[in-house]
Design an enzyme around this catalytic site. Structure first.
Site, mmCIF file in Angstrom:
data_model
loop_
_atom_site.group_PDB
_atom_site.id
_atom_site.type_symbol
_atom_site.label_atom_id
_atom_site.label_comp_id
_atom_site.label_asym_id
_atom_site.label_seq_id
_atom_site.Cartn_x
_atom_site.Cartn_y
_atom_site.Cartn_z
ATOM 1 N N CYS A 13 0.815 -1.211 0.000
ATOM 2 C CA CYS A 13 0.000 0.000 0.000
ATOM 3 C C CYS A 13 0.856 1.273 0.000
ATOM 4 C CB CYS A 13 -0.968 0.003 1.176
ATOM 5 S SG CYS A 13 -0.179 -0.370 2.725
ATOM 6 N N HIS B 271 19.084 0.387 -2.136
ATOM 7 C CA HIS B 271 17.696 0.761 -1.883
ATOM 8 C C HIS B 271 16.893 -0.457 -1.418
ATOM 9 C CE1 HIS B 271 13.852 2.717 -2.188
ATOM 10 N NE2 HIS B 271 13.432 1.773 -3.018
ATOM 11 N N GLN C 261 6.799 -8.909 3.097
ATOM 12 C CA GLN C 261 6.279 -8.571 1.762
ATOM 13 C C GLN C 261 7.371 -8.729 0.693
ATOM 14 O OE1 GLN C 261 4.881 -4.755 3.070
ATOM 15 N NE2 GLN C 261 2.733 -5.367 3.040
ATOM 16 N N GLU D 130 -12.533 0.049 11.796
ATOM 17 C CA GLU D 130 -11.171 -0.390 11.500
ATOM 18 C C GLU D 130 -10.286 -0.425 12.760
ATOM 19 O OE1 GLU D 130 -9.298 1.880 8.426
ATOM 20 O OE2 GLU D 130 -7.452 0.709 8.611
ATOM 21 N N THR D 131 -10.332 0.671 13.553
ATOM 22 C CA THR D 131 -9.478 0.742 14.747
ATOM 23 C C THR D 131 -9.872 -0.334 15.758
ATOM 24 O OG1 THR D 131 -9.560 3.115 14.401
ATOM 25 C CG2 THR D 131 -8.520 2.375 16.410
#
Lengths: 426, 274
Positions: free
Chosen positions: A49, A97, A118, A190-191
């Site tokens: 994301c 990087h 990821q 969500e929280t």
């Protein structure tokens, strides 16, 4: 090294563009197919994301980052995206990087170790699609090592840096064993959802949820093995809970001083934690005056988050040192794959054996033969090495240090155990 | 053996100071660098201290309980020993500096002022009296540790309530653990004091012709014993918890210290040996 990379991240693009350019697994597969056809022999596509990045070893040395940018934009056309939203890396810069990304110091949330998994998954995906070759596998191994070292040798990933995790950290400072405690999460947005998951992960004994719309709570309750309490009468059950975590979008307080005071009396003033992580707040802050009530709102959580982020930032130099060490080790290996030093090392290796054997046996020869022995043995070595030397030189003349040449050189160095460290100074 | 005793006497506070420094370093840094070595060092210091008490007993032919400064070194030992056992039992290693500092204090005073008494009253050569005093001191060491954890509990309690998330918040174990440590230490102290009082009740009347139940030290010990007994019982049976029990432990400790000081320095009775 001819590694090329482009990156769109929180450093270069706003969240709308990052969201728009995000590639799911099907799109990554399509990207890899396209890259294999037109630009790269081997590489990696990473999309989260917060960042979308492509790394690869070009088929043609003249391939530039502009072509790679164009490829990504044509694959996923996004309004408003332009060259200025990309960071471009080449060779050592690209490897550096990647090492910084996997170790979490390039993340929006410094030290976020989710990125480590990821990147690992992205490599696995590339490998499944036969997009990783000899060089990329080595880059991957070094990257994984860098990421692991950053996590284990520094405190870059220590401490809570999200509000919901900070709430759990605070709870653990009051109760030592959550398996004997019961918690109520009010509001399953969500929280609330993340906080409930954290509580479950920490082994909370009993977890209950309540929400104005019961359907949403039901779904989460099923996933977390939690009990549902109807929103209309959850206040009657308040005394059962050691921990109450509230995260609704209600504009007014949903728990008053009296609600909590009554519950505390019922609980015989057994310690109770009230975590109000809603904005605006759900619980009247006056409840903190009640004995054995630990009331904390989002500002308290933010203090913890800020402190932990500051601590993580102080760890960045340590991680950068690890990145530099691994980068040096990687390029030490890579440079050993160059033709000229390999030929030199190979000749030195054979010459050493020849010289040792000659010196061991020199006394068996008469004085006039000693000189001949030197000449003959040197001639044998030269003849043995003539063909491999010519073949290796052909690789140089053919152009770039291709994957094939890297493999050949690597095999020679492995077979004759020519140490990489001998070339570090070159 | 006297030169050896003299050397060990000087080494002991140094050992405790080093242990304190290692424990404090780990506490401040929050690391686990010396997690095992600090425990090993404390173990070494405690064993060394035990050896010191043993050679003193052999050399001077009486247990080291004949004057205040001998009592102080036994107390320093009892505090460190009890803490070490507590650390082993709970595996909570971060609170050492707060306890070891007490041992340093007692041992430091003892090292400076201790005398090599060979001639002492005959009754002080009794091993039964030795066990009586030793267990009583172990009891008081337990109460001291319990009070230290109690104070740490109250500090952390206040810090959390006031949203102060500094060093105390980051380094101390949870409130529940501090409460448990304070409770266990009080239980150890209570058990040791019970043994001391049992030995005392049986043996003292036979050893001292002027034995009196109205002796101030006897009464004060009994009050302390009752107080801790109530505290432990209320937690076990009446489910008292948190600040209530902690406060009781701290009050018990204050009474224990004051009564011991008062009865030792002011009152004159059969129970004063020096």
């Amino acid at each position: 090294m001819n590694l090329l990379a482009v990156s769109i991240s929180h450093h270069t693009a706003p969240v709308e563009l990052r969201e728009a350019i995000y590639l799911n697994n099907d799109e990554i597969k399509a990207a890899i197919d396209g890259l294999k056809k037109s630009l790269f022999n081997e590489g990696l596509v990473l999309s989260t994301c917060n960042r979308t990045e492509i790394y690869g070893i070009p088929k043609d040395t003249n391939t530039s980052y502009l072509e790679l940018q164009k490829f990504l934009i044509s694959l996923k056309p996004v309004d408003g995206i332009a060259s200025e939203h990309f960071n471009n890396y080449f060779s050592c810069g690209a490897v550096r990087h990647l090492f910084k990304v996997i170790s979490g110091i390039d993340s929006l949330l410094i030290g976020d170790n989710q990125i480590y998994h990821q990147v690992k998954d992205s490599f696995q995906f590339a490998e499944d699609l036969q997009f990783t070759g000899f060089l990329m596998k080595r880059v991957f191994d070094s990257a994984i090592k860098t990421g692991k070292r950053a996590i284990t040798e520094t405190e870059i990933s220590e401490g809570a840096v999200t509000v919901s995790y900070a709430a759990v950290q605070l709870i653990e400072k009051i109760f030592s064993n959550l398996s004997k405690k019961s918690a109520l999460v009010i509001g399953t947005g969500e929280t609330g959802e993340i906080a409930a998951k954290h509580l479950r992960d920490k082994g909370i004994g009993k977890l209950s949820l309540t929400n104005r719309t019961i359907q949403r709570a039901e779904k989460l309750a099923a996933a977390l093995n939690a009990k549902i309490i109807p929103f209309d009468n959850f206040k009657n059950n308040l005394a059962e809970f050691d921990i109450v975590l509230s995260a609704t979008s209600s504009p007014d307080f949903i728990l008053s001083f009296n609600d909590i005071n009554t519950a505390m009396k019922k609980r015989n003033f057994s310690p109770t934690i009230l975590m109000d992580i809603a904005v605006p707040r759900d619980i009247d802050p006056k409840v903190k005056e009640i004995d054995y009530v630990f009331y904390h709102d989002i500002d308290s959580m933010n203090i913890i988050v800020e402190q932990n982020l500051a601590k993580r930032k102080m760890e960045i130099p340590k991680v950068e040192k690890i990145v530099m060490e691994e980068l040096t080790a990687f390029f030490s290996w890579y440079n050993s794959l160059q033709i000229a030093p390999t030929i030199k090392n190979l000749r030195e290796y054979f010459e050493q054996i020849r010289a040792e054997e000659v010196s061991k046996n020199i006394n068996r020869f008469s004085d006039e033969d000693k000189e001949k022995l030197e000449i003959v043995t040197k001639r044998i070595i030269n003849k043995i090495l003539h063909t491999p030397t010519i073949e290796l030189k052909k690789i140089t003349e053919s152009g770039i240090n291709t994957e094939e040449s890297a493999i050949k050189i690597s095999i020679i160095r492995d077979l004759f155990r020519i140490d990489n460290s001998t070339d570090e100074g070159e | 053996m006297k030169p050896l005793i003299a050397v060990v006497n000087i080494l002991l506070p140094i050992l405790y100071v080093i242990a304190f420094i290692i424990y404090s370093y780990d506490f401040m840094k929050g690391g686990k660098k010396f997690s095992n070595s600090k425990r090993l060092f404390l173990f070494f210091a405690v064993i060394f201290h035990f050896f010191y008490l043993l050679i003193r007993t052999i050399e001077f032919n009486h247990p080291p309980i004949t004057n205040v400064f001998e009592i102080f070194t036994v107390l320093a030992f009892a505090v460190s020993f009890s803490y070490f056992i507590l650390e082993l039992a709970t595996d909570i290693r971060g609170t050492g500096p707060f306890i070891i500092v007490i041992s340093i204090l007692f041992q430091f005073i003892s090292t400076i002022f201790i005398e090599d008494l060979v001639e002492v009253r005959e009754v002080l050569r009794s091993n039964l009296l030795g066990s009586h005093v030793l267990t009583a001191l172990l009891g008081y060491a337990g109460f001291t540790i319990s009070a230290v954890y109690g104070i740490l509990y109250l500090i952390l309690f206040k810090e959390i309530k006031l949203n102060k998330f500094g060093l105390v918040f980051n380094r101390l174990p949870s409130l529940e653990i501090l409460e448990k440590l304070s409770f266990y230490a009080a239980v150890i102290g209570f058990a040791a004091l019970t043994i001391a009082m049992t030995i005392g009740t049986i043996w003292l009347p036979t050893a001292f012709p002027d034995f009196s139940l109205a002796d101030p030290k006897l009464i004060s010990s009994f009050v302390v014993w009752i107080l801790y007994g109530i505290g432990i019982a209320s937690k076990v049976f009446a489910n008292w918890q948190g600040k209530k029990v902690i406060t009781l432990s701290i009050i018990g400790f204050i009474i224990a210290i004051f009564s011991t000081m008062l009865t030792n320095f002011l009152a004159q009775s059969f129970h004063s040996f020096y």
